[in-house]
Structures are given as C-alpha cells and as structure tokens.
Scaffold this motif. Sequence first.
Motif, short mmCIF file in Angstrom:
data_model
loop_
_atom_site.label_atom_id
_atom_site.label_comp_id
_atom_site.label_asym_id
_atom_site.label_seq_id
_atom_site.Cartn_x
_atom_site.Cartn_y
_atom_site.Cartn_z
N ILE A 35 0.86 -1.19 0.00
CA ILE A 35 0.00 0.00 0.00
C ILE A 35 0.89 1.23 0.00
CG2 ILE A 35 -1.80 1.28 1.20
CD1 ILE A 35 -2.80 -1.27 2.39
N LEU A 36 0.73 2.03 -1.04
CA LEU A 36 1.52 3.25 -1.16
C LEU A 36 0.60 4.45 -0.95
CD1 LEU A 36 4.08 4.91 -2.24
CD2 LEU A 36 2.94 4.79 -4.44
N GLY A 37 1.02 5.37 -0.12
CA GLY A 37 0.24 6.58 0.06
C GLY A 37 0.91 7.73 -0.67
N ILE A 38 0.12 8.50 -1.42
CA ILE A 38 0.67 9.72 -2.02
C ILE A 38 0.00 10.87 -1.29
CG2 ILE A 38 0.94 11.08 -4.12
CD1 ILE A 38 0.80 8.57 -5.75
N VAL A 39 0.79 11.68 -0.59
CA VAL A 39 0.25 12.78 0.21
C VAL A 39 0.68 14.11 -0.36
CG1 VAL A 39 -0.38 12.98 2.63
CG2 VAL A 39 1.53 11.53 1.98
N GLY A 40 -0.11 15.11 -0.10
CA GLY A 40 0.26 16.44 -0.53
C GLY A 40 -0.96 17.35 -0.46
N GLU A 41 -0.71 18.65 -0.65
CA GLU A 41 -1.82 19.60 -0.62
C GLU A 41 -2.62 19.52 -1.91
OE1 GLU A 41 -0.50 23.69 0.72
OE2 GLU A 41 1.33 22.52 1.00
N SER A 42 -3.75 20.21 -1.94
CA SER A 42 -4.52 20.32 -3.17
C SER A 42 -3.66 20.97 -4.24
CB SER A 42 -5.76 21.20 -2.97
OG SER A 42 -6.51 20.72 -1.90
N GLY A 43 -3.71 20.38 -5.43
CA GLY A 43 -2.95 20.98 -6.53
C GLY A 43 -1.52 20.53 -6.59
N ALA A 44 -1.13 19.57 -5.72
CA ALA A 44 0.25 19.11 -5.72
C ALA A 44 0.51 18.13 -6.86
CB ALA A 44 0.59 18.48 -4.38
N GLY A 45 -0.57 17.65 -7.51
CA GLY A 45 -0.39 16.73 -8.63
C GLY A 45 -0.67 15.29 -8.27
N LYS A 46 -1.27 15.05 -7.10
CA LYS A 46 -1.54 13.67 -6.67
C LYS A 46 -2.56 13.00 -7.58
CE LYS A 46 -3.46 14.93 -2.83
NZ LYS A 46 -3.66 16.37 -2.78
N SER A 47 -3.70 13.67 -7.78
CA SER A 47 -4.75 13.06 -8.60
C SER A 47 -4.29 12.87 -10.03
CB SER A 47 -6.00 13.93 -8.59
OG SER A 47 -6.51 14.00 -7.29
N ILE A 48 -3.57 13.87 -10.53
CA ILE A 48 -3.09 13.78 -11.92
C ILE A 48 -2.15 12.58 -12.06
CG2 ILE A 48 -1.82 15.02 -13.74
CD1 ILE A 48 -4.56 16.20 -13.05
N THR A 49 -1.37 12.32 -11.02
CA THR A 49 -0.51 11.13 -11.04
C THR A 49 -1.37 9.88 -11.21
OG1 THR A 49 1.00 12.24 -9.54
CG2 THR A 49 1.26 9.88 -9.77
N GLY A 50 -2.46 9.81 -10.38
CA GLY A 50 -3.35 8.65 -10.46
C GLY A 50 -3.97 8.51 -11.84
N PHE A 51 -4.49 9.61 -12.36
CA PHE A 51 -5.13 9.56 -13.68
C PHE A 51 -4.11 9.21 -14.76
CE2 PHE A 51 -8.40 12.64 -11.88
CZ PHE A 51 -9.36 11.66 -11.75
#
Lengths: 320, 316
Positions: A35-51
């Motif tokens: 299980i890998l967690g990607i953390v960061g503030e809004s706009g840090a690029g977390k969701s874009i990484t997922g997509f």
Amino acid sequence: MALLEINNLKTYFFTRNGVVKSVDGIDFSIEKGEILGIVGESGAGKSITGFSILNLIDDPGKIVAGEIIFNGINLLTLSEEKLEKIRGNEISMVFQDPQTSLNPVISIGDQLIETILYHNKKVAKKDARKTCLDILKLVGMPAAEKRMGSYPHQLSGGMKQRVVIAMALLNNPKLLIADEPTTALDVTIQAQILYLMKKLSKDMNSSLILITHDIAVVSQLCDKIAVMYAGRIVEYGRKKDIIFNPMHPYTKGLVACLPKLNDENDRLYQIPGIMPSLLNLPEGCYFKNRCDYADEECNTYPEKKQIDKRILFCHKVKEN
Amino acid sequence: MAKYIFNRLFHSVLVMFTISFIVFFIMFKAGDPVELMLPIDATQQEVIEMKHALGLDQSFIIQYGKFLENVAQGNLGNSFRYGQPALDIVIERFPATLELSVLAMIFSIILGIPLGIISSLKPNSILSRVIMFFSLIGISVPVFWTGMILVLIFSVVFGVLPSSGRGEVFLFTSALTWDGIKHLIMPVITLSAFQLALILRLTRTGMMEVLLQDYIKLATAKGVPRRIIVYYHALKNTLIPLITVIGIQFGQLVAFTIITETIFAWPGTGKLIIDSIQNLDRPIVVAYLLCISVIFVAINFIVDVLYTFIDPRVRV
C-alpha cells in the motif's frame, strides 16, 4: 520486479496562460500487495498522477515524458483498445466524490455488471450478477439484492462509495488506485471505508495506491509514502521512516500538523504560506519560501539524495 | 398512476375550455363573416336572413352557450362557408399536415442527434466546424426563404422536383408513392431545417457537458469501450433535456406548418386555417385550435411518460 514502476513521469497541461507542470518528473514503484500513500496539498499533482497511470488525462493535458511500467509493459506505449482491457480489469480506480462518480440514469446493477462483461465476454449475465452481489456484500452494502435495481440518487454518499469500491474490485485488479476515496464522506464512514479497502487489498493480495491530503490516513494504512509538493515528489520512503522520522522540512510540517490528543496546546500547527502557483514557480527549491531552513543554497533545485531506503530532495538534509 | 392520469385529463379539459373561449371571443370581435360571404349587391333583407340562419344575430353569451351545448354533444358546428361540419373538414386535412410534421421531426432527429454527437466529440475538428456552420444557417434562416430558394433551385432551374401539391396519395400519405415522395422532399427539408439545427446544437451542448462528468471518467476507468460510453452512458443523460425540447418542437411543427404549406400549396390544415381566418369562418378556426390543443396535450403526456423511462429520478 515491481508491479508498477513509474519513471520520470511528466504530465503537463497546456493552458492559455502557459504550461502547467502538474506532474513534473516523478519516480516511484509499488510491489505486489503493497500500500503506497501519495500525500500532498490540493494541486500538488496527486490526482493527476493517479489519472496518468490509467492514461485518463483530458485535454489540454498530456503526458509528455516518462514510463509507466506495469507488469513489465509500458502503459504509455499501448493503444487505446489495449488500455481499455487493462482499465477496470488489472488496474482500477476509485474517485474522490461518490456523488458524481455514478451515472445517474443507469441502475447500480447495470453499472456493476457491465464492468465484468466488457472484460470477460464469456461470462453469463447471471453469473456476473452473482459476482456483483457477492462483492456488494463484501463491501458491506445492506440489502445488496435490492440495491442492484436502485439508482444512484436513492443511495447515500457512503453507500455510493461502497458501490464504486465494489466496482473497482469486481475483476480482482492487481492494482487499485484510490483518489481521496473518503474525502466526501462523513468522518464516521471514513474509517470504515479505509479499513475496508485495506482489508480487501490484503485479502486479494492486490496493491493499493492511496491518494490523500490526509497524512493521518496514510500514517495508519500505508507501507510506503510519497510526499508530493508542486508537481514533484519531495520525500519518498517507508512509512516508519517518513512518519516517525521525517527529514524534508515539508514532511516535517505535515507530520507536525497531526493533532495529538494529549497535547495541552489547543492550537494546531500549520505550515506558513501557500503552495506556489504551478504557473509561477520560484527559482530553485519550490518549498523555499515556506521553509524555516532555506538559505542561498536553496536557489537551485536540490539533487536527489538517498538515505537508507528513503529518497529525498533537500539541500538542508545532509547524508552522513 | 390512475389519479395522475385523471388529473392530467382534468387539466386538459380546462385548457381546452379556456382556448375555446378565447378563440370564440376573438373571432366574434374580428368582424362579420356574412358581409364577406354575400355578394356586394346583396340586399339588407338577405343579410339579416343569413345572419339569422347562422345564428349570428344573437348576443355573444348566447352564441357561446349554444356552442358549448353543441360541443357537449360532440358537435363543433358547421363551417359558415362550406356548410359541412367544421371538425370533419379539419380532420380531413390533418393527415397531410401530420405527415409533413412527423417526417420533418423524424428527419431532424435521425440527422440531428448523430451530427450533434459527432460535433461534440471533437469540437475543434474541421468536420465539427462544418457541421456547426450549417447548423447556424439552419437556425437563422427563415422558413419562407429556405422554401423559396429550394423551389427556385430544384423546380425552376433544374426542374427535378415538383413545387406544389401532395402528388399521388396512398393510404392517407404520399410517402408511399414515388410521386408523393418527390412532392414531400422539399417541404420536409424546409420544415425541418430549423428543428434539425436546434436538435443538433442541443445534442452537442448536452454531450459536451456530460462527457466532462466524473461518471464518464469512471466508466472509462472501468474499461468500458469508448463507443458504449458515448452512445449509452453519455447519450442517455443528454436525452433528458432533449426529449422535452423535441416534444415542444413537435407541437410547434404541427401547429405552424402554415408557412411551409402556403409555399408548397400543401393541402393541409395550415392552409385551411389561413383561409378560414381570412373568411372569418369561426367554427373551423375553433375546431382547428381545439385539435391542436389536443395534440399538444397528448405530446406533453407522452413526453412525461418517456421521461420516466429515461430519468429514474422523476419516476413516481
């Protein structure tokens, strides 16, 4: 060999105001069952990484560089048809907002069943239905039989998210990407859903990427953590290192934000300032304007450092 | 459900009652049909006799009361001009008008929805721009102009299509004979130009909005083929507003084929109603408008029923 390996991934958005480098050269990998967690503030690029992993980037966005190697195959070289076979089958995704994730005019049952049928044409509709029912029960959906005929507007947010999670698990994916799966839910449901996901991924021996802004969540569930800031990973390593011994000033700040019940001080810590606009990034380290340790040296972007099993980008942390 | 239908029927009767009153009143005030019907040299005596024969010498209230009394017996009165029952005359003309409107609507739908979808998928492609250019023409150009230009090109210059009439009619429709089809082409195109453009644009806007929704992205993430996403997941959502507009537009088509029918001398109700208004032939005008309101009420009902099939959120 890692199940998923991401090398130098860059996803840029070509907007009228300039190029937004939402994900700018990140590397990470995930093993089977991890299980890998990607953390960061809004706009840090977390969701874009997922997509990006599923190549779900809409215009004007584009994956401009990098490799996404899943089971030895670079997903970025695959045709749309081949990707369709992987999406929802080997890699599936849970979105942030269950209220908008389900099609309002198609019944829950049909939305679930199609996920099986488009990937396995040989399965009879009746058997697919049975699988869906089993999974609905597994995710704790009350009156699953009845819910198959329901429409999204008849379900509560928590139930919808259970449907979405069930949907993601139907084909026993090797990798599940959960993009803030509990943000839109009540706090009481959040823990339930998270533990459910952890349990299911362990039971099915599938890997999980948990994208969240909530460091408390990752500190409990994850094996590995990647901290993102302004489109880049700033610190990446095992959970115990990152949470109990954060080294990057930003990670330190995030961990300090965790409320402690026995703390006499009733004010929560906050990192001063805001994340810079991706259209107007500072020279050098992106975090320097908010960093207590920043000095002259930070006017160049820090080199990658490896300390034990941890990857780090900061001038102020010295390798010893 | 039975209560719902009963309510709808009750409302419809009220609507028609109101319409009949308004039309009756306007036609009563509009002028004296007898003067238009008799030759100029008719004597005063003849005028009085005729007025008496048609019941036009009574007060408004009595005339309207008589009308209602007749309506209750299923009789909408005789045409002043033709002497036959007004309803029969209107109904006799209805197939021609319905044929034109139904064909125009079908044509608009089967062309408008696919073209709208195509132009929504790649809104900046050359094909989309061409489609949008023509739809802009369709939505802006007035019907009488389209009709006349078509006549000019295909009848006058090339002489390939007949400019007027219904041609050979078989089983109430000219769509079943080759001659009839040739007569239908231009009126149908004229009548559908606006509807086609409207449906196309609505489909496009709707699809572009729906395709950005999270549930479309999730469907993609589930591995649903693009084709299915567009034509099932997205289109079904787009159809909700579209059905409403198509329903209203179909009513409009039936009611306002007047211009098209006049251009192509199409023997439908549109032409009949224009003639009847000019002759102040009150029974026909009233009968026609009542028929139109029945059609409107029926379409609205059908739309509501269709709605419940497409949108689970409005199911009772």
